[in-house]
Design an enzyme around this catalytic site. Structure first.
Site, PDB file in Angstrom:
ATOM      1  N   ARG A 111       0.936  -1.377  -0.111  1.00  0.00           N
ATOM      2  CA  ARG A 111      -0.056   0.007  -0.104  1.00  0.00           C
ATOM      3  C   ARG A 111       0.890   1.536  -0.143  1.00  0.00           C
ATOM      4  NH1 ARG A 111      -3.119  -3.191   3.445  1.00  0.00           N
ATOM      5  NH2 ARG A 111      -4.806  -4.159   2.432  1.00  0.00           N
ATOM      6  N   LYS A 125       3.178  11.114 -11.865  1.00  0.00           N
ATOM      7  CA  LYS A 125       2.331  10.044 -12.577  1.00  0.00           C
ATOM      8  C   LYS A 125       3.013   8.776 -12.592  1.00  0.00           C
ATOM      9  CE  LYS A 125      -0.494  12.946 -15.254  1.00  0.00           C
ATOM     10  NZ  LYS A 125      -0.835  13.584 -16.818  1.00  0.00           N
ATOM     11  N   GLU A 163       9.681  16.756 -25.599  1.00  0.00           N
ATOM     12  CA  GLU A 163       9.158  17.270 -24.415  1.00  0.00           C
ATOM     13  C   GLU A 163       9.452  18.558 -23.973  1.00  0.00           C
ATOM     14  OE1 GLU A 163       6.470  15.878 -23.477  1.00  0.00           O
ATOM     15  OE2 GLU A 163       6.629  13.501 -23.457  1.00  0.00           O
ATOM     16  N   LYS A 219       7.747  21.973 -15.212  1.00  0.00           N
ATOM     17  CA  LYS A 219       6.778  20.813 -14.830  1.00  0.00           C
ATOM     18  C   LYS A 219       6.842  20.984 -13.264  1.00  0.00           C
ATOM     19  CE  LYS A 219       5.364  16.716 -15.146  1.00  0.00           C
ATOM     20  NZ  LYS A 219       5.559  15.368 -15.752  1.00  0.00           N
ATOM     21  N   GLU A 277      -4.222  17.022 -11.881  1.00  0.00           N
ATOM     22  CA  GLU A 277      -4.710  17.277 -13.491  1.00  0.00           C
ATOM     23  C   GLU A 277      -5.933  17.669 -13.328  1.00  0.00           C
ATOM     24  OE1 GLU A 277      -2.460  15.368 -16.484  1.00  0.00           O
ATOM     25  OE2 GLU A 277      -4.402  15.377 -17.596  1.00  0.00           O
ATOM     26  N   ARG A 295      -2.556  21.374 -15.260  1.00  0.00           N
ATOM     27  CA  ARG A 295      -1.415  20.406 -15.590  1.00  0.00           C
ATOM     28  C   ARG A 295      -1.697  19.732 -17.088  1.00  0.00           C
ATOM     29  NH1 ARG A 295       1.301  15.555 -11.939  1.00  0.00           N
ATOM     30  NH2 ARG A 295       2.321  14.582 -13.503  1.00  0.00           N
ATOM     31  N   ASN A 332      -0.202  17.869 -21.859  1.00  0.00           N
ATOM     32  CA  ASN A 332      -0.516  16.905 -22.787  1.00  0.00           C
ATOM     33  C   ASN A 332      -0.477  17.377 -24.109  1.00  0.00           C
ATOM     34  OD1 ASN A 332      -0.768  14.356 -21.271  1.00  0.00           O
ATOM     35  ND2 ASN A 332      -2.125  15.414 -20.046  1.00  0.00           N
ATOM     36  N   HIS A 391      -0.356  14.952 -26.992  1.00  0.00           N
ATOM     37  CA  HIS A 391      -0.217  13.483 -26.600  1.00  0.00           C
ATOM     38  C   HIS A 391      -1.665  12.526 -26.990  1.00  0.00           C
ATOM     39  CE1 HIS A 391       2.970  14.981 -24.248  1.00  0.00           C
ATOM     40  NE2 HIS A 391       3.205  13.806 -23.518  1.00  0.00           N
ATOM     41  N   HIS A 404      -0.390   9.363 -28.310  1.00  0.00           N
ATOM     42  CA  HIS A 404      -1.028   8.145 -27.654  1.00  0.00           C
ATOM     43  C   HIS A 404      -1.621   7.151 -28.590  1.00  0.00           C
ATOM     44  CE1 HIS A 404      -0.592   9.668 -23.268  1.00  0.00           C
ATOM     45  NE2 HIS A 404       0.533   9.462 -23.733  1.00  0.00           N
ATOM     46  N   HIS A 443       7.865   7.363 -27.563  1.00  0.00           N
ATOM     47  CA  HIS A 443       6.768   8.313 -27.152  1.00  0.00           C
ATOM     48  C   HIS A 443       7.115   9.770 -27.564  1.00  0.00           C
ATOM     49  CE1 HIS A 443       3.997  10.063 -24.158  1.00  0.00           C
ATOM     50  NE2 HIS A 443       4.783  10.989 -23.678  1.00  0.00           N
TER      51      HIS A 443
HETATM   52  P1  NAD Z   1      12.493   4.454 -22.180  1.00  0.00           P
HETATM   53  O1  NAD Z   1      12.294   4.264 -20.563  1.00  0.00           O
HETATM   54  O2  NAD Z   1      11.992   3.242 -22.880  1.00  0.00           O
HETATM   55  O3  NAD Z   1      13.969   4.579 -22.188  1.00  0.00           O
HETATM   56  C1  NAD Z   1      14.402   4.900 -23.833  1.00  0.00           C
HETATM   57  C2  NAD Z   1      15.699   3.725 -24.026  1.00  0.00           C
HETATM   58  O4  NAD Z   1      16.751   4.252 -23.417  1.00  0.00           O
HETATM   59  C3  NAD Z   1      15.462   2.347 -23.335  1.00  0.00           C
HETATM   60  O5  NAD Z   1      15.980   1.320 -24.061  1.00  0.00           O
HETATM   61  C4  NAD Z   1      16.447   2.359 -22.309  1.00  0.00           C
HETATM   62  O6  NAD Z   1      16.789   1.263 -21.635  1.00  0.00           O
HETATM   63  C5  NAD Z   1      17.488   3.226 -22.718  1.00  0.00           C
HETATM   64  N1  NAD Z   1      18.279   3.950 -21.684  1.00  0.00           N
HETATM   65  C6  NAD Z   1      17.879   4.478 -20.638  1.00  0.00           C
HETATM   66  N2  NAD Z   1      18.953   5.426 -20.104  1.00  0.00           N
HETATM   67  C7  NAD Z   1      19.878   5.301 -20.757  1.00  0.00           C
HETATM   68  C8  NAD Z   1      21.160   5.616 -20.812  1.00  0.00           C
HETATM   69  N3  NAD Z   1      21.657   6.516 -19.937  1.00  0.00           N
HETATM   70  N4  NAD Z   1      22.061   5.333 -21.705  1.00  0.00           N
HETATM   71  C9  NAD Z   1      21.834   4.297 -22.788  1.00  0.00           C
HETATM   72  N5  NAD Z   1      20.395   3.932 -22.732  1.00  0.00           N
HETATM   73  C10 NAD Z   1      19.476   4.121 -21.938  1.00  0.00           C
HETATM   74  O7  NAD Z   1      11.941   5.677 -22.648  1.00  0.00           O
HETATM   75  P2  NAD Z   1      11.693   7.304 -21.999  1.00  0.00           P
HETATM   76  O8  NAD Z   1      11.666   8.161 -23.418  1.00  0.00           O
HETATM   77  O9  NAD Z   1      12.811   7.497 -21.106  1.00  0.00           O
HETATM   78  O10 NAD Z   1      10.303   7.279 -21.490  1.00  0.00           O
HETATM   79  C11 NAD Z   1       9.171   7.042 -22.281  1.00  0.00           C
HETATM   80  C12 NAD Z   1       8.112   6.562 -21.211  1.00  0.00           C
HETATM   81  O11 NAD Z   1       7.804   7.743 -20.085  1.00  0.00           O
HETATM   82  C13 NAD Z   1       6.784   6.329 -21.936  1.00  0.00           C
HETATM   83  O12 NAD Z   1       6.231   5.036 -21.405  1.00  0.00           O
HETATM   84  C14 NAD Z   1       5.866   7.388 -21.547  1.00  0.00           C
HETATM   85  O13 NAD Z   1       4.586   6.969 -21.418  1.00  0.00           O
HETATM   86  C15 NAD Z   1       6.442   7.832 -20.383  1.00  0.00           C
HETATM   87  N6  NAD Z   1       6.213   9.158 -19.634  1.00  0.00           N
HETATM   88  C16 NAD Z   1       5.733   9.464 -18.664  1.00  0.00           C
HETATM   89  C17 NAD Z   1       5.637  10.623 -17.914  1.00  0.00           C
HETATM   90  C18 NAD Z   1       5.056  10.911 -16.722  1.00  0.00           C
HETATM   91  O14 NAD Z   1       4.671  12.000 -16.334  1.00  0.00           O
HETATM   92  N7  NAD Z   1       5.048   9.884 -15.896  1.00  0.00           N
HETATM   93  C19 NAD Z   1       5.662  11.760 -18.769  1.00  0.00           C
HETATM   94  C20 NAD Z   1       6.299  11.594 -20.267  1.00  0.00           C
HETATM   95  C21 NAD Z   1       6.555  10.148 -20.710  1.00  0.00           C
HETATM   96  N1  GLY Z   2       3.389  14.329 -18.843  1.00  0.00           N
HETATM   97  C1  GLY Z   2       2.494  14.721 -18.185  1.00  0.00           C
HETATM   98  C2  GLY Z   2       2.198  14.770 -17.011  1.00  0.00           C
HETATM   99  O1  GLY Z   2       3.003  14.602 -16.116  1.00  0.00           O
HETATM  100  O2  GLY Z   2       1.437  15.552 -16.307  1.00  0.00           O
END
Ligand code: NAD
Ligand code: GLY
Length: 357
Positions: A118, A140, A182, A224, A234, A238, A242, A245, A249, A262
């Site tokens: 939890r 998030k 982003e 952010k 949100e 906030r 998006n 997005h 998405h 992404h």
């Molecule tokens: P990811 O986590 O898939 O990383 C991209 C690639 O880079 C992967 O293959 C990873 O293993 C590799 N990698 C990571 N760090 C590395 C490094 N230092 N050196 C070499 N390789 C490395 O993708 P991302 O672009 O980081 O994140 C995308 C995700 O984030 C999506 O799922 C998206 O929905 C999510 N997201 C969430 C929020 C939020 O607010 N929570 C906001 C934007 C995106």
């Molecule tokens: N990436 C969108 C949010 O965090 O609200």
């Protein structure tokens, strides 16, 4: 090192940005309250940075879980691997989880922390540009469902965010570009001056100039943090984060998770949002060209894939998390540097944007 704070009352937390931060145990230890830690990373990031992080944790009973790498593994099934690792290692309610990796690891590690027994402490240690400027900040967390991106999750804030910009040295060019989508977003939704800076400095960012990257990361995290502090759950502004997005998405889901990154989907989706904004009479043709030119400079796509039909876009967009009481809300640009949430866009104009594709 630069420090920002996400102001959330007694849940406020710092964002540390700098070089070599993975080798500074004093940044980690104040946020670890019990005597055990678990580092969640993946099979790509673990060989690069796990040992360095673990060296900060020698005072604790530490364990780790390395997930398979990829957006297609951001699922409930793979999430269960984290829980299994935590149970096997006798993690308890005082264990601190460290999410070491990109946005996939950060979102999944955060959701595991939100739900294990939890809720336990967690620390975000982002290693991609995208996760440094966006996903590690704001709480998030979650996983995808086959029918929609990030459909299962929770708002759950970390104890702190530790951004070591040196980790970007191992990131691929394609992933660096995805992160810039982003960064450009913040300029488009609320900071025209930053947008001008981005136009002038995109070549430096693409060449990984450390000063330019540090500035872009700081500005992005500041935006952010401001928006999260104003609207954590949100219910209002906030949602502006998006921009692009809802279209993006749909591209990610329809193309199969991981085929379009992404950030790539967000870039093409933002151009679609700009085109709809033009049809609403808010942006000029020159404005739309400006939006496109920024993504082109960052080597990002400005057209969605031809495989996604208008019907497929609508199917996914109708399941977007901004749909309220069956009404689809879209983030559009009132002008360059000012985004709005709109549910009274002209449906024919939306059809025209989708049909043009
Ligand atoms: P990811 O986590 O898939 O990383 C991209 C690639 O880079 C992967 O293959 C990873 O293993 C590799 N990698 C990571 N760090 C590395 C490094 N230092 N050196 C070499 N390789 C490395 O993708 P991302 O672009 O980081 O994140 C995308 C995700 O984030 C999506 O799922 C998206 O929905 C999510 N997201 C969430 C929020 C939020 O607010 N929570 C906001 C934007 C995106
Ligand atoms: N990436 C969108 C949010 O965090 O609200």
């Amino acid at each position: 090192m630069q420090t920002l704070t996400v102001e959330l009352g007694d849940r406020s937390y710092p964002i540390y940005i700098g070089t070599g931060l993975l080798k500074r145990p004093e940044l980690f230890t104040p946020f670890i309250h019990g005597n055990s830690t678990i580092v969640v990373s993946n099979e790509t990031v673990a060989p690069l940075y796990l040992k360095t992080v673990q060296e900060n944790l020698t005072a604790y009973k530490n364990s780790d879980v390395a997930l398979p790498d990829g957006e297609n593994f951001k699922t409930l099934e793979v999430l269960n691997q984290i829980f299994t690792g935590m149970l096997e290692n006798h993690c308890d309610r005082r264990t601190t989880l460290l999410a070491l990796g990109g946005g996939v690891v950060g979102d999944m590690g955060g959701f595991a922390a939100a739900s294990y027994q939890r809720g336990i402490n967690f620390i975000q240690v982002p290693t991609t540009l995208l996760s440094m400027v966006d996903s590690s900040v704001g709480g998030k967390t979650g996983v995808n469902h086959a029918m929609g991106k990030n459909m299962i999750g929770a708002f759950y804030q970390p104890q702190c965010v530790i951004i070591d910009t040196e980790t970007l040295s191992t990131l691929s060019d394609r992933e660096l570009s995805a992160g810039l989508a982003e960064v450009i977003k913040y300029g488009l939704i609320r900071d025209p001056e930053f947008l001008v800076w981005l136009q002038e400095n995109m070549t430096k960012l693409m060449a990984r100039d450390p000063e330019a990257l540090a500035y872009a990361i700081y500005q992005s995290c500041q935006h952010k943090a401001d928006l999260v502090a104003a609207d954590e759950r949100e219910t209002g502004q906030r949602a502006l984060l998006n921009l692009g997005h809802t279209f993006g998405h749909a591209i990610e889901t329809e193309m199969g998770y991981g085929n379009w990154l992404h950030g790539e989907a967000v870039a093409a989706g933002t151009v679609m949002a700009a085109e709809l904004s033009q049809k609403m009479g808010w942006l000029s043709e020159a404005d739309v060209e400006l939006v496109k030119s920024l993504f082109v400079l960052a080597k990002l796509p400005v057209e969605p894939p031809a495989e996604v039909s208008p019907q497929a876009f609508m199917k996914h967009m109708k399941r977007d998390k901004k749909v309220q009481d069956g009404v689809m809300n879209l983030i559009l640009l009132r002008k360059i540097g000012e985004a709005v949430t709109s549910n009274d866009y002209d449906p024919q104009a939306l059809d025209a944007v989708l049909e043009r594709v």
